[in-house]
Scaffold this motif. Structure first.
Motif, PDB file in Angstrom:
ATOM      1  N   GLY A 146       1.029  -1.582   0.327  1.00 43.46           N
ATOM      2  CA  GLY A 146       0.034   0.107  -0.290  1.00 43.46           C
ATOM      3  C   GLY A 146       0.799   1.499  -0.122  1.00 43.46           C
ATOM      4  N   THR A 147       1.925   0.753   0.719  1.00 45.52           N
ATOM      5  CA  THR A 147       2.689   2.839   0.497  1.00 45.52           C
ATOM      6  C   THR A 147       3.763   2.621  -0.210  1.00 45.52           C
ATOM      7  OG1 THR A 147       3.291   2.263   2.915  1.00 45.52           O
ATOM      8  CG2 THR A 147       4.664   3.270   2.023  1.00 45.52           C
ATOM      9  N   LEU A 148       3.723   1.773  -1.482  1.00 37.11           N
ATOM     10  CA  LEU A 148       4.199   1.162  -2.114  1.00 37.11           C
ATOM     11  C   LEU A 148       3.943   1.824  -3.427  1.00 37.11           C
ATOM     12  CD1 LEU A 148       6.635  -1.205  -2.931  1.00 37.11           C
ATOM     13  CD2 LEU A 148       7.281   0.709  -2.878  1.00 37.11           C
ATOM     14  N   ALA A 149       2.391   1.828  -3.537  1.00 36.67           N
ATOM     15  CA  ALA A 149       0.844   2.534  -3.962  1.00 36.67           C
ATOM     16  C   ALA A 149       1.077   3.667  -3.480  1.00 36.67           C
ATOM     17  CB  ALA A 149       0.098   1.311  -3.834  1.00 36.67           C
ATOM     18  N   ALA A 150       0.793   4.574  -2.911  1.00 41.23           N
ATOM     19  CA  ALA A 150       0.752   6.102  -2.424  1.00 41.23           C
ATOM     20  C   ALA A 150       2.006   6.323  -2.742  1.00 41.23           C
ATOM     21  CB  ALA A 150       0.918   5.683  -0.743  1.00 41.23           C
ATOM     22  N   MET A 151       3.063   6.018  -2.843  1.00 42.63           N
ATOM     23  CA  MET A 151       4.065   6.355  -3.445  1.00 42.63           C
ATOM     24  C   MET A 151       3.972   6.814  -5.443  1.00 42.63           C
ATOM     25  SD  MET A 151       8.301   4.652  -4.218  1.00 42.63           S
ATOM     26  CE  MET A 151       6.810   4.018  -6.073  1.00 42.63           C
ATOM     27  N   MET A 152       3.464   5.708  -5.847  1.00 43.43           N
ATOM     28  CA  MET A 152       3.276   5.701  -6.801  1.00 43.43           C
ATOM     29  C   MET A 152       1.650   6.442  -8.035  1.00 43.43           C
ATOM     30  SD  MET A 152       3.843   1.955  -8.259  1.00 43.43           S
ATOM     31  CE  MET A 152       3.212   1.571  -9.506  1.00 43.43           C
ATOM     32  N   VAL A 153       1.184   6.510  -6.693  1.00 44.87           N
ATOM     33  CA  VAL A 153       0.419   8.047  -7.204  1.00 44.87           C
ATOM     34  C   VAL A 153       1.349   8.872  -6.635  1.00 44.87           C
ATOM     35  CG1 VAL A 153      -1.819   9.092  -5.793  1.00 44.87           C
ATOM     36  CG2 VAL A 153      -1.782   6.517  -5.839  1.00 44.87           C
ATOM     37  N   ALA A 154       1.444   9.326  -5.568  1.00 42.11           N
ATOM     38  CA  ALA A 154       2.007  11.360  -5.144  1.00 42.11           C
ATOM     39  C   ALA A 154       3.429  11.220  -6.276  1.00 42.11           C
ATOM     40  CB  ALA A 154       3.425  10.611  -3.635  1.00 42.11           C
ATOM     41  N   ASP A 155       3.569  10.169  -7.222  1.00 39.14           N
ATOM     42  CA  ASP A 155       4.152  10.916  -8.440  1.00 39.14           C
ATOM     43  C   ASP A 155       4.267  10.470  -9.534  1.00 39.14           C
ATOM     44  OD1 ASP A 155       4.542   7.874  -9.885  1.00 39.14           O
ATOM     45  OD2 ASP A 155       6.691   7.446  -8.438  1.00 39.14           O
ATOM     46  N   LEU A 268      10.343  -3.744  -6.968  1.00 38.65           N
ATOM     47  CA  LEU A 268       9.719  -1.810  -6.990  1.00 38.65           C
ATOM     48  C   LEU A 268      10.617  -1.889  -4.786  1.00 38.65           C
ATOM     49  CD1 LEU A 268       5.852  -1.765  -7.874  1.00 38.65           C
ATOM     50  CD2 LEU A 268       7.916  -1.145  -8.580  1.00 38.65           C
ATOM     51  N   LEU A 269      10.171  -3.101  -3.523  1.00 32.63           N
ATOM     52  CA  LEU A 269      10.231  -2.865  -2.664  1.00 32.63           C
ATOM     53  C   LEU A 269      11.922  -2.876  -2.413  1.00 32.63           C
ATOM     54  CD1 LEU A 269       8.856  -5.757  -0.372  1.00 32.63           C
ATOM     55  CD2 LEU A 269       9.293  -3.460   0.176  1.00 32.63           C
ATOM     56  N   SER A 270      12.571  -3.452  -3.304  1.00 35.44           N
ATOM     57  CA  SER A 270      13.860  -2.644  -3.391  1.00 35.44           C
ATOM     58  C   SER A 270      14.527  -1.769  -3.669  1.00 35.44           C
ATOM     59  CB  SER A 270      14.663  -4.161  -3.616  1.00 35.44           C
ATOM     60  OG  SER A 270      16.285  -4.285  -3.928  1.00 35.44           O
ATOM     61  N   GLU A 271      13.732  -1.370  -4.656  1.00 36.47           N
ATOM     62  CA  GLU A 271      14.482  -0.231  -5.404  1.00 36.47           C
ATOM     63  C   GLU A 271      14.567   0.873  -4.404  1.00 36.47           C
ATOM     64  OE1 GLU A 271      13.702  -0.808  -9.804  1.00 36.47           O
ATOM     65  OE2 GLU A 271      14.363  -2.250 -10.213  1.00 36.47           O
ATOM     66  N   CYS A 272      13.005   1.232  -4.345  1.00 40.02           N
ATOM     67  CA  CYS A 272      12.371   2.090  -3.825  1.00 40.02           C
ATOM     68  C   CYS A 272      11.999   2.051  -2.191  1.00 40.02           C
ATOM     69  CB  CYS A 272      10.619   2.343  -4.228  1.00 40.02           C
ATOM     70  SG  CYS A 272      10.494   2.090  -5.558  1.00 40.02           S
ATOM     71  N   ASN A 315       9.042   9.764  10.045  1.00 41.40           N
ATOM     72  CA  ASN A 315       9.826  11.725   9.558  1.00 41.40           C
ATOM     73  C   ASN A 315       9.423  11.666   8.011  1.00 41.40           C
ATOM     74  OD1 ASN A 315      12.439  11.750  11.956  1.00 41.40           O
ATOM     75  ND2 ASN A 315      12.177   9.833  11.518  1.00 41.40           N
ATOM     76  N   ASP A 316       8.165  11.416   7.349  1.00 40.10           N
ATOM     77  CA  ASP A 316       7.363  11.734   6.485  1.00 40.10           C
ATOM     78  C   ASP A 316       8.694  11.747   5.635  1.00 40.10           C
ATOM     79  OD1 ASP A 316       5.457  13.375   7.753  1.00 40.10           O
ATOM     80  OD2 ASP A 316       7.139  14.874   8.373  1.00 40.10           O
ATOM     81  N   GLY A 317       9.038  10.111   5.479  1.00 36.28           N
ATOM     82  CA  GLY A 317       9.596   9.531   4.396  1.00 36.28           C
ATOM     83  C   GLY A 317      11.112  10.025   4.654  1.00 36.28           C
ATOM     84  N   LEU A 325      10.456   8.016  -0.057  1.00 39.62           N
ATOM     85  CA  LEU A 325       9.659   8.754  -0.270  1.00 39.62           C
ATOM     86  C   LEU A 325       9.530   9.559  -0.223  1.00 39.62           C
ATOM     87  CD1 LEU A 325       7.592   5.151   1.838  1.00 39.62           C
ATOM     88  CD2 LEU A 325       8.743   5.110  -1.088  1.00 39.62           C
ATOM     89  N   PRO A 326       8.401   9.832  -1.341  1.00 38.24           N
ATOM     90  CA  PRO A 326       7.463  11.483  -1.569  1.00 38.24           C
ATOM     91  C   PRO A 326       6.785  11.714  -0.448  1.00 38.24           C
ATOM     92  CG  PRO A 326       6.512  10.053  -3.345  1.00 38.24           C
ATOM     93  CD  PRO A 326       8.146   8.918  -2.634  1.00 38.24           C
ATOM     94  N   LYS A 327       7.009  12.835   0.166  1.00 36.95           N
ATOM     95  CA  LYS A 327       6.362  13.522   1.518  1.00 36.95           C
ATOM     96  C   LYS A 327       4.904  13.529   0.997  1.00 36.95           C
ATOM     97  CE  LYS A 327       5.711  16.958   4.337  1.00 36.95           C
ATOM     98  NZ  LYS A 327       4.195  16.938   4.676  1.00 36.95           N
ATOM     99  N   ALA A 328       4.469  13.766   0.072  1.00 34.78           N
ATOM    100  CA  ALA A 328       3.012  13.250  -0.389  1.00 34.78           C
ATOM    101  C   ALA A 328       2.507  11.964   0.169  1.00 34.78           C
ATOM    102  CB  ALA A 328       2.863  13.927  -1.910  1.00 34.78           C
TER     103      ALA A 328
END
Lengths: 421, 421
Positions: A146-155, A268-272, A315-317, A325-328
Motif C-alpha cells: 500500500g505504501t508503494l502504491a501511495a508512492m506511485m500515486v504521489a509521483d 519495487l520494494l528493493s529499488e524504492c 519522518n515523512d519519508g 518516499l515523497p512527503k506527499a
C-alpha cells in the motif's frame, strides 16, 4: 505463501514450552523424523511447528530476494531504557494490570524493537528469531504494498481514480475490474473472498492452492497462479461503501503496480525502499510457480529493518540522509480514511479506527497508525510520542484479536512512558 | 540442487544471443507461458534457460541463508586497469591469440572481478548477474567445504586420519565408512559414483533425486535425502590410491562436519567465514527436504564476496582486520597433494596438477591454485602475482574442459600483466 492445510488453533502451550529451540525442530544431522518440518504436508503452518517456520520460510519454499544493495547499512543508535520492562498496562477485557515484560511472553513475541526519536530504546529476541534473521511479516506485507502504491500515486504513475480493468484487462471479468485503484488500496471493494481459516471451503484456501509453488496434483483443475486466481474472484456487495479486509485486494493491487511499472512488487520494494533505507539485511518474498511474489502476505524481513521503515514513515519519508518516499505519499498515508466504512467491518476491539493505503489507523489522541500481521506482527507508529515499535510474533491463534488485548494497550503505555522521560 | 533432467549440450547460441535479458525469461506480469522457467520439469537446468537460473536458484527451490551478519561490509578499494581488456593469450589447443575481453564472451562469463594486491583492478557483469545478486557457485561450493574442514583440522576438532564411520556410524555400511576424513577431503576414496551427466543411469541422478526438495513421486523407492543417499554408495577400487572427482565425497564430508560441530555446513560458512569477511551480501545454499544443505554444489554467492574469500586465502587467512581462518589451515591448503594420484584421473588439460582440501592446484611457476565449478565458475589465486580472479559463468557445456581453453591461459596472462605493472 499461505498454508495448504487448515490453521491449528489447539490450546496453546505457553510461549516457553513451545519455543522452537526447546522443541528441537530441525536440529540434528539429520533431525529425527518427528522433528522434521516439511512444506508439502502443511505441518509447517501448524502450531507449534509454525513458531519455527516463521523464521525459516525460505527453507521450505522458493523465494525472491529484496536486495538492500551492497553498501554500508545505516547505523541505529542505541539508548536503552531499562524501565520499559516495568511499564504497566491493563489488557483489554481484563481488570488486572500486566507489565510490558510479561506481555511479550503472553503474546508470543519473537522479537521487538522500540525506537524513540530514532534511537533504539528497547530490543529483545525470543523463539526462532535473531537480530540477523528474517521473520514472516504476513499481512504487514500489505502495508508495504500500500505504501508503494501511495508512492506511485504521489509521483503520478498510478491514478487512484482509474478502474482496475484499465490497468489489467485480464481482470475485466472478475469483481476487481470495475473497482478503482483507490478501492483496492483502502479495501473497500465488493468482492467475495472468505478468509475464515477454519472453513476448508473458504476462498482463502483456493487462493493458497493457486499460489502454492509445488507442482499441482494431477486432478487439480483450479487456477494455477495468484494472477489466475484473481481472475476468478466474484462480486459480493458494492464497491466503495465499506471496508472489507480481503487479502486478494492486495494481490490485485500488486498486479496493477507490476503492470504499470514493469517490475514485480519485490523489485519495487528493493529499488524504492530497501536499497534506500540503509537496511542491514536483504528481505525476501515467497513466490508462486510463475515467479509472482505474494503481495498479500509473502514478505520476510529483519526486525530492525522493519523498524527503520517505520522510522522513515514517521519522518515523512525522510531517512538515512535522503527522501526515501515523497512527503506527499506519507501525507496521504497519515490521512486515514472513513471511520464509518471501517465500523461496518465489525472489529469490536478497534472502535473508531480506519484503514487507508493498507495502514490501520487508530485515530487515538496520538494519531497512531500501524501495520498488522495475523500472528501479532506489528509496526506501530506513534507520531506524538515520536515512537516506533516493530514486533514479530507467532501467536498460536491466527487472528489479531488474540494479540490485541495484550499488545495495543502495551504500545500505548510504552509510548506515553517515553514521552514522560 | 542438481537437476532432475539431463544436461542439455545442444550447440551453443553465442553468449549475446543466449543472454537471459534478450531471451526475456520470466519477464512480464505474468511472463508468457513459453518464457516461464520452472523447477519441476527440469527446464531450469537446460540451456539456454540455465543462464537465467544460475542467478535465480532461490526463486525455484527452497534455500537456507548464509548470513553475513548485520554490520558494515568491508570496503573493496578500486584501482581499475583499462589495459586488462587488451591482454592477449593463446587458448589451449589453438594457435590464434585472443584478448581477455573476447574471452569473456567466448566462455559465457556472467561476472568477473580481478583483485591485485587486494584492490579491484577489473570488474564486469554480463547475462543475469549484477553486483547485488547471487550466482550458483556449483562445485566452487566444495572448496568452501574443504576449507572449513581444513580449519577444523587445524583447530583440532577434526582428525583427518580417523575413519568416517567413527564420526558418522550411519555410513558404516557404505563405501565411505572405511575411508579416512583426509581421503574425503582430497577425493581419494574408492567409491562408485558416476558423474557422467549424459548417462541417465549415472549415480549423480540418483543423488539428485534423493536431494530433490519436491515431494517424492508415489512410486519412488530410492533414498529420500542426501544423507540417505550417501548410505547407499558402494565401493569401487581402493581408498587412498588415486584422485577421483566425486561430488558425493563432499556431501559425506559435510555430514562428518555437521556431526562434529552440531552445525550445518551453511551455519559453519556463516559463522566461520561469511560473517568475518565483511561480506556485502548474504550467500545461500539449496537444501533437500530434510533441510540439509547441498555441500557438493549448493552455494550461491555474490561475486565480490567470492573475491573477498579468495583474498583472505591469499593473505594466509587474514582479512578485514582479523585472522578469519587459522594460518595453519591455509598452509595446509597451499601444500597441494600428490600429482601422481591426480594424473590417474586423466585430465588432459591439467597436466601436473593436484587436488587437496577441495582446491585444485596448478603447481605452475606462480603456485596458483583454484576453485572450479561446472559452468566455468572459478576462484583463481596467484600468490606470486598477488592476484585473485573470481568468475561466475554459465557455459552451455557442463564440463570444465569447455571453459579451460579460454580461461586458464587468460588468468595466467592477466596475472603476469599485473606483475609487470
Amino acid at each position: 505463501m499461505m498454508p495448504s492445510a487448515a490453521f491449528s488453533n489447539s490450546p496453546a502451550a505457553d510461549a516457553l514450552e513451545s519455543d522452537p529451540a526447546k522443541m528441537s525442530w530441525m536440529v540434528g544431522s539429520p533431525p529425527p523424523p518427528e522433528r522434521i518440518i516439511r512444506f508439502e504436508d502443511g505441518s509447517y503452518f501448524q502450531y507449534p511447528q509454525m513458531r519455527w517456520s516463521v523464521a525459516h520460510f525460505r527453507e521450505l519454499m522458493p523465494t525472491t530476494n529484496v536486495s538492500r544493495g551492497i553498501g554500508a547499512p545505516n547505523t541505529l543508535e542505541r539508548s536503552l531504557q531499562a524501565g520499559i520492562d516495568e511499564v504497566s498496562f491493563v489488557p483489554m477485557g481484563s481488570d488486572r494490570p500486566m507489565t510490558w515484560r510479561d506481555s511479550l511472553l503472553a503474546n508470543y513475541t519473537d522479537g521487538i524493537v522500540v525506537l524513540h526519536k530514532g534511537r533504539v530504546v528497547y530490543e529483545r529476541y525470543f523463539g526462532a528469531l535473531k537480530p540477523e534473521g528474517q521473520h514472516a511479516a504476513m499481512s504487514v506485507t500489505k502495508t508495504f504494498v500500500g505504501t508503494l502504491a501511495a508512492m506511485m500515486v504521489a509521483d503520478g504513475t498510478l491514478d487512484p481514480d482509474r478502474k482496475v480493468v484499465e490497468y489489467v484487462p485480464e481482470l475485466g471479468k472478475s469483481a476487481f475490474g470495475s473497482a478503482t485503484v483507490r478501492q483496492l488500496m483502502d479495501m473497500t471493494t465488493g468482492i467475495r473472498f472468505s478468509e475464515n481459516y477454519a472453513d476448508p471451503k473458504a476462498d482463502v484456501w483456493a487462493h493458497a492452492a493457486a499460489g502454492n509453488p509445488l507442482p499441482k496434483p494431477k486432478d487439480y483443475t483450479g487456477p494455477r497462479s495468484y494472477y489466475e486466481f484473481l481472475q476468478t474472484v466474484q462480486p459480493e456487495g458494492v464497491h466503495g461503501e465499506a471496508f472489507h479486509y480481503r487479502t486478494a485486494n492486495t494481490d490485485a493491487l500488486g498486479w496493477v503496480m507490476a503492470r504499470v511499472s514493469g517490475k514485480s512488487v519485490a523489485q519495487l520494494l528493493s529499488e524504492c525502499i530497501w536499497s534506500k533505507l540503509g537496511a542491514e539485511q536483504d528481505a525476501y518474498m515467497t513466490v508462486d510457480s510463475t515467479g509472482t511474489p505474494f503481495a498479500g502476505g509473502g514478505l520476510n524481513a529483519g526486525l530492525r529493518d522493519l523498524a527503520r521503515f517505520g522510522e522513515m514513515i514517521r519522518n515523512d519519508g525522510q531517512y538515512n540522509g535522503q527522501q526515501v518516499l515523497p512527503k506527499a505519499a506519507v501525507d496521504d498515508i497519515r490521512r486515514g480514511a472513513s471511520k464509518e466504512f471501517f465500523a461496518k467491518a465489525g472489529y469490536p476491539l478497534l472502535t473508531g479506527w480506519s484503514y487507508h493505503d493498507m495502514w490501520w489507523h487508530t485515530h487515538n489522541e496520538h494519531g497512531a497508525f500501524m501495520a498488522r500481521g495475523v500472528y501479532g506482527q506489528a509496526l506501530y507508529i506513534d507520531p506524538k510520542a515520536e515512537a516506533v515499535i516493530a514486533r514479530f510474533a507467532s501467536h498460536p491463534v491466527a487472528a489479531n484479536a488474540a494479540n490485541d488485548a495484550t499488545s495495543l494497550p502495551a504500545y500505548d503505555a510504552v509510548a506515553k512512558y517515553l514521552m514522560s522521560r
